[in-house]
Motif scaffolding. Structure first.
Motif, short mmCIF file in Angstrom:
data_model
loop_
_atom_site.label_atom_id
_atom_site.label_comp_id
_atom_site.label_asym_id
_atom_site.label_seq_id
_atom_site.Cartn_x
_atom_site.Cartn_y
_atom_site.Cartn_z
N GLU A 1 -6.54 1.50 38.95
CA GLU A 1 -7.05 2.86 38.79
C GLU A 1 -5.87 3.80 38.55
N PRO A 2 -6.12 4.94 37.89
CA PRO A 2 -5.03 5.92 37.73
C PRO A 2 -4.54 6.38 39.11
N ILE A 3 -3.26 6.62 39.22
CA ILE A 3 -2.69 7.15 40.46
C ILE A 3 -2.37 8.62 40.22
N VAL A 4 -2.94 9.47 41.04
CA VAL A 4 -2.78 10.92 40.88
C VAL A 4 -1.84 11.43 41.98
N ILE A 5 -0.78 12.11 41.56
CA ILE A 5 0.19 12.67 42.49
C ILE A 5 0.16 14.19 42.37
N LYS A 6 -0.02 14.86 43.51
CA LYS A 6 0.04 16.32 43.52
C LYS A 6 1.48 16.74 43.75
N ASP A 7 2.03 17.48 42.78
CA ASP A 7 3.42 17.93 42.87
C ASP A 7 3.45 19.46 42.75
N TYR A 8 4.05 20.12 43.74
CA TYR A 8 4.06 21.58 43.77
C TYR A 8 4.89 22.20 42.65
N ILE A 9 5.80 21.43 42.09
CA ILE A 9 6.67 21.97 41.05
C ILE A 9 6.23 21.48 39.67
N LYS A 10 5.96 20.20 39.54
CA LYS A 10 5.63 19.62 38.24
C LYS A 10 4.13 19.64 37.95
N GLY A 11 3.34 20.03 38.93
CA GLY A 11 1.90 20.04 38.74
C GLY A 11 1.31 18.66 39.00
N GLU A 12 0.06 18.48 38.69
CA GLU A 12 -0.60 17.19 38.92
C GLU A 12 -0.07 16.16 37.94
N MET A 13 0.36 15.01 38.46
CA MET A 13 0.88 13.93 37.61
C MET A 13 -0.07 12.75 37.70
N ILE B 1 -0.10 11.99 50.64
CA ILE B 1 1.12 12.77 50.81
C ILE B 1 1.38 13.57 49.53
N GLU B 2 1.75 14.83 49.70
CA GLU B 2 2.07 15.69 48.55
C GLU B 2 3.56 15.62 48.25
N TYR B 3 3.91 16.06 47.05
CA TYR B 3 5.31 15.97 46.61
C TYR B 3 5.79 17.29 46.00
N ALA B 4 7.11 17.43 45.95
CA ALA B 4 7.77 18.51 45.21
C ALA B 4 9.09 17.93 44.72
N HIS B 5 9.14 17.64 43.43
CA HIS B 5 10.35 17.05 42.84
C HIS B 5 11.18 18.14 42.18
N LEU B 6 12.40 18.32 42.70
CA LEU B 6 13.28 19.39 42.25
C LEU B 6 14.07 18.97 41.02
N SER B 7 14.18 19.89 40.06
CA SER B 7 14.98 19.61 38.87
C SER B 7 16.45 19.47 39.26
N LYS C 1 6.14 26.82 44.67
CA LYS C 1 5.51 26.96 43.35
C LYS C 1 6.33 27.83 42.41
N ASN C 2 7.28 28.60 42.96
CA ASN C 2 8.11 29.47 42.12
C ASN C 2 9.36 28.78 41.60
N ILE C 3 9.61 27.54 42.03
CA ILE C 3 10.81 26.82 41.58
C ILE C 3 10.64 26.40 40.12
N ALA C 4 11.68 26.64 39.32
CA ALA C 4 11.64 26.29 37.89
C ALA C 4 11.56 24.78 37.70
N LYS C 5 10.87 24.36 36.64
CA LYS C 5 10.74 22.94 36.33
C LYS C 5 11.94 22.42 35.54
N SER C 6 12.68 23.33 34.91
CA SER C 6 13.77 22.92 34.01
C SER C 6 15.07 22.68 34.75
N LEU C 7 16.00 22.02 34.09
CA LEU C 7 17.33 21.76 34.64
C LEU C 7 18.05 23.08 34.90
N GLU C 8 18.86 23.10 35.93
CA GLU C 8 19.63 24.29 36.26
C GLU C 8 21.12 23.95 36.22
N CYS C 9 21.93 24.89 35.75
CA CYS C 9 23.38 24.69 35.69
C CYS C 9 24.04 25.33 36.90
N PHE C 10 24.99 24.61 37.46
CA PHE C 10 25.75 25.15 38.60
C PHE C 10 26.73 26.19 38.08
#
Length: 424
Positions: A145-157, A220-226, A278-287
């Motif tokens: 079956e499809p596996i659905v992951i709730k991610d606060y940053i990337k949205g539903e995967m 379990i919910e997730y939040a994957h940081l760029s 939810k306000n964290i950007a999805k894109s790569l960030e430069c130091f």
């Protein structure tokens, strides 16, 4: 619970610290505990010193946690649950050799296809499994079956069955794989939300399948940081601290990256009030080291003078105030310390100014105490008989150790009680 997982095989880098900070903030917001998990399954590469360094950094950054667990202590649970999955036919022994699997990968590559294990050993008859003396791994059966992951940053995967495979959960030496150990440990720790780097996105459906196969119903919910891109791929927290960046400033900057805060300069405790995953950007960030320098200056300004003086080797309000004067040309406590050390060090006087400097040293040592710089300057000028560059250049060198810098009157205000020591 939330958890911060760390592998003690090297220095903690800024990405690790960012994950720890955000886990701490969210744990406070939710009123849930924070576990620190030491992922020490690789005993050959684990360094006890790095574990202690990491815990020391968490303390320095005021990241509170409920307790520490070592992943290796859960090995008996990993083994028991692999056996349970085998008994329930949700996992199987795989006798495919590494060479055979590599051949299959090469074939997929030549056909320009993504490699996936073909389930060659998934339905072997019992007699072929029992009588087989070849080394084997244990694989969990892929999801139908499809596996659905709730991610606060990337949205539903959504991970579709055709994109998944029966992956290894126990290696040939009967050690759990990373995904299997983490999937079980998060279940045992009653973790509700996993905040971590996006390099682990591919682990999420594996961990979910492991828990579901074991009958664990909590999702379990997730939040994957760029990622944070920097010239130094793994910029260490230890290095930043040694360079003179305040913990509060580093925390401020790492929380600010890719975020939308109500203000630019803040402390960790303030971020708990407004932070939202939810306000964290999805894109790569430069130091941006220049941004960190700016934030560091602002945090240094907020330090109490005596506290700042300790960073530069003293415990004195006046030295703390003196250090703040040098923020016009310095941006770290390391820089400030070097400026203050110059003032109290033996001075290097150019040959052409030595005669004037010697006269000034004697005059200053014999002079009475002056509260105001102008009174001090006028007295020394009169008694020494020196004027112009022959007076001001050697005087600045004697008082500050440098030919350039802040207004000497400002410097005098905070060193007047140390004059005798400074012009020694």
């Amino acid at each position: 619970m939330l958890r911060f997982a760390f592998s003690p095989t090297g220095d903690m880098n800024i990405g690790d610290l960012r994950v720890a900070l955000l886990n701490y903030i969210v744990s406070k917001q939710r009123g849930e505990g924070l576990i620190v998990r030491i992922e020490d399954m690789d005993k050959e590469r684990s360094i006890e010193q790095k574990e202690q360094e990491m815990l020391g950094i968490l303390e320095l950054f005021e990241i509170e946690y409920s307790h520490v667990v070592h992943q290796s202590q859960n090995f008996r649970f990993h083994a028991a649950m692999a056996l349970q999955l085998l008994h329930e036919a949700k996992a199987f022994n795989c006798f495919c050799s590494p060479d055979w699997l590599e051949k299959k990968r090469e074939e997929a590559k030549n056909n320009k296809e993504a490699y996936k294990y073909d389930d060659a050993c998934a339905d072997l008859p019992d007699e072929l499994v029992i009588d087989n003396e070849n080394p084997f791994t244990v694989r969990i059966k892929k999801s139908q079956e499809p596996i659905v992951i709730k991610d606060y940053i990337k949205g539903e995967m959504i991970f579709k069955p055709q994109d998944l495979e029966s992956f290894i959960i126990m290696s040939e030496d009967k050690r759990p794989t990373y995904s299997f150990a983490c999937g079980i440990d998060d279940m045992l720790g009653d973790i509700s939300l996993i905040i971590r780097d996006e390099e682990h996105v591919s682990d999420a459906p594996k961990e979910d399948l492991i828990r579901t196969s074991l009958g664990y119903e909590k999702k379990i919910e997730y939040a994957h940081l760029s990622d944070i891109l920097s010239e130094n791929d793994a910029l260490s927290v230890k290095w930043l601290l040694e360079e003179g960046y305040l913990p509060s400033a580093i925390a401020n900057y790492l929380i600010l990256i890719g975020n939308k805060p109500p203000k630019e300069i803040f402390h960790l405790a303030e971020a708990i009030e407004w932070f939202d995953l939810k306000n964290i950007a999805k894109s790569l960030e430069c130091f941006d080291i220049n941004m960190l320098k700016y934030i560091n200056i602002e945090h240094i300004k907020m330090l109490e003078p005596k506290e700042l003086s300790r960073y530069v080797g003293f415990a004195d309000d006046e030295i703390g105030e003196l250090a703040k004067i040098y923020l016009e040309e310095s941006n770290t406590t390391k820089d400030l310390k070097s400026k203050i050390e110059q003032i109290f060090s033996q001075k290097i006087i150019p040959e052409e100014l030595k005669e004037s400097a010697d006269i000034l040293v004697k005059t200053i040592k014999d002079a009475p105490y002056f509260e105001e710089y102008d009174d001090f300057k006028n007295f020394i000028m009169k008694e020494s008989g020196l004027k112009g560059e022959n007076f001001f250049k050697p005087l600045r060198l004697l008082l500050t150790g440098s030919e350039h810098g802040p207004d000497i009157a400002l410097v005098y205000k905070y060193i007047k009680n140390y004059i005798g020591e400074i012009v020694k």
